[in-house]
Design a protein around this motif. Structure first.
Motif, short mmCIF file in Angstrom:
data_model
loop_
_atom_site.label_atom_id
_atom_site.label_comp_id
_atom_site.label_asym_id
_atom_site.label_seq_id
_atom_site.Cartn_x
_atom_site.Cartn_y
_atom_site.Cartn_z
N ARG A 192 0.82 -1.28 -0.10
CA ARG A 192 0.00 -0.01 -0.06
C ARG A 192 0.98 1.20 -0.01
O ARG A 192 1.83 1.20 0.70
N LEU A 193 0.49 2.27 -0.87
CA LEU A 193 1.23 3.40 -0.83
C LEU A 193 0.51 4.44 -0.09
O LEU A 193 -0.79 4.66 -0.36
N GLN A 194 1.35 4.97 0.76
CA GLN A 194 0.51 6.17 1.64
C GLN A 194 0.62 7.46 0.75
O GLN A 194 1.60 8.05 0.31
N LEU A 195 -0.56 7.90 0.48
CA LEU A 195 -1.00 9.19 -0.48
C LEU A 195 -0.86 10.50 0.38
O LEU A 195 -0.12 11.45 -0.09
N TRP A 196 -1.21 10.47 1.50
CA TRP A 196 -1.00 11.60 2.26
C TRP A 196 -1.55 11.23 3.74
O TRP A 196 -2.34 10.13 3.85
N LYS A 197 -1.12 11.94 4.73
CA LYS A 197 -1.10 11.70 6.21
C LYS A 197 -1.64 13.15 6.89
O LYS A 197 -0.79 13.97 6.68
#
Length: 279
Positions: A192-197
């Protein structure tokens, strides 16, 4: 003081999230390259020696999330996807004493293969597809056109090998069935790629091209091909639009840092090759 630091951290998180969608210029290298029509055989010959790693750059270039990765990240993920495809193919080869016929393997795995002429509704040309949970569709218009051209062009047969077009397409789609059955653990589905946090809130996404990279390597390993099946993209597109195939070829060369035949052949050589193919 702690409250101020928390607000500052959240502001930085928001700033990074927005940057993913507002960074200008990062997509320039993916713009299509236009030019005159090029001869098919030299295009395929120039792409044939490209490594799976090089082709992975092409796969990332078509992914909706392509602007979210650094070159280093793409290389790392590509290597993991390639290793995944190889591993799954070798498991099946080991279970079948080193030789597998994809259409028979599909039946053994409980998959059905349908062979309509064209996709319903027309539009974009699709060569084959996998539909959950157990259906592979091979569109025979492409297969029939490809076989007809190969029947009259032994030079293309030498470039594309002697494996059945349908078997290559089915092999690739089998991988998608394999990964679905192992979706909780297989790399192509679990990454899974973290797009934003933003504070405790985060948005993650799978990366579609990883499954395609692994699927191509799966088919290459399963069928013992000495080239990456991504090569068929240019070949298949040429069956419908020779100009579009030429433009696709230019884009691939640019994305994958591969010398184009427009750099390695003289204008006269290109003209003569085109005339020979048109004769």
């Amino acid at each position: 003081m702690a409250e101020l630091e928390k607000k500052t951290d959240m502001a930085e998180d928001l700033k990074k999230a927005l940057a993913l969608f507002t960074f200008k210029g990062q997509m320039d290298r993916y713009k299509p390259q236009r030019g005159s029509r090029l001869p098919l055989a030299p295009m395929l010959a120039s792409l044939r020696g490209m490594s799976p790693r090089q082709w992975a750059a092409y796969a990332f270039g078509r992914d909706p999330l392509r602007g979210k990765f650094t070159p280093e990240q793409m290389l790392e993920l590509s290597d993991k996807a390639l290793a995944c495809g190889q591993e799954e193919a070798r498991k099946l080869l080991d279970a079948h004493h080193g030789k597998v016929e994809p259409t028979l393997l599909a039946r053994e795995l409980g998959l059905t293969i349908e062979r309509p002429d064209m996709p319903n509704g027309g539009g974009q040309v699709i060569f084959a597809q996998y539909e959950e949970p157990d259906k592979i569709t091979v569109f025979m218009d492409t297969v029939d056109k490809a076989n007809a051209l190969l029947g009259s062009r032994p030079d293309l047969v030498n470039l594309l090998g002697k494996r059945s077009i349908e078997q290559v397409l089915v092999a690739h789609e089998i991988f998608h069935a394999v990964e679905l059955r192992a979706k909780d653990t297989i790399f192509t589905q679990s990454y899974r790629l973290q797009l934003w946090k933003l504070g405790p809130i985060k948005n993650e996404s799978g990366v579609a091209c990883l499954a395609e990279i692994a699927g191509m390597e799966f088919a290459r390993t399963l069928l013992d091909l000495d080239f990456c099946p991504y090569l068929y993209d240019v070949f298949f597109v040429s069956l419908y639009d020779a100009q579009a195939a030429s433009d696709l070829y230019r884009s691939i060369c640019r994305l994958c840092r591969q010398p184009s035949i427009e750099e390695t052949m003289s204008p006269q050589e290109l003209r003569e090759a085109l005339e020979a193919e048109d004769a």
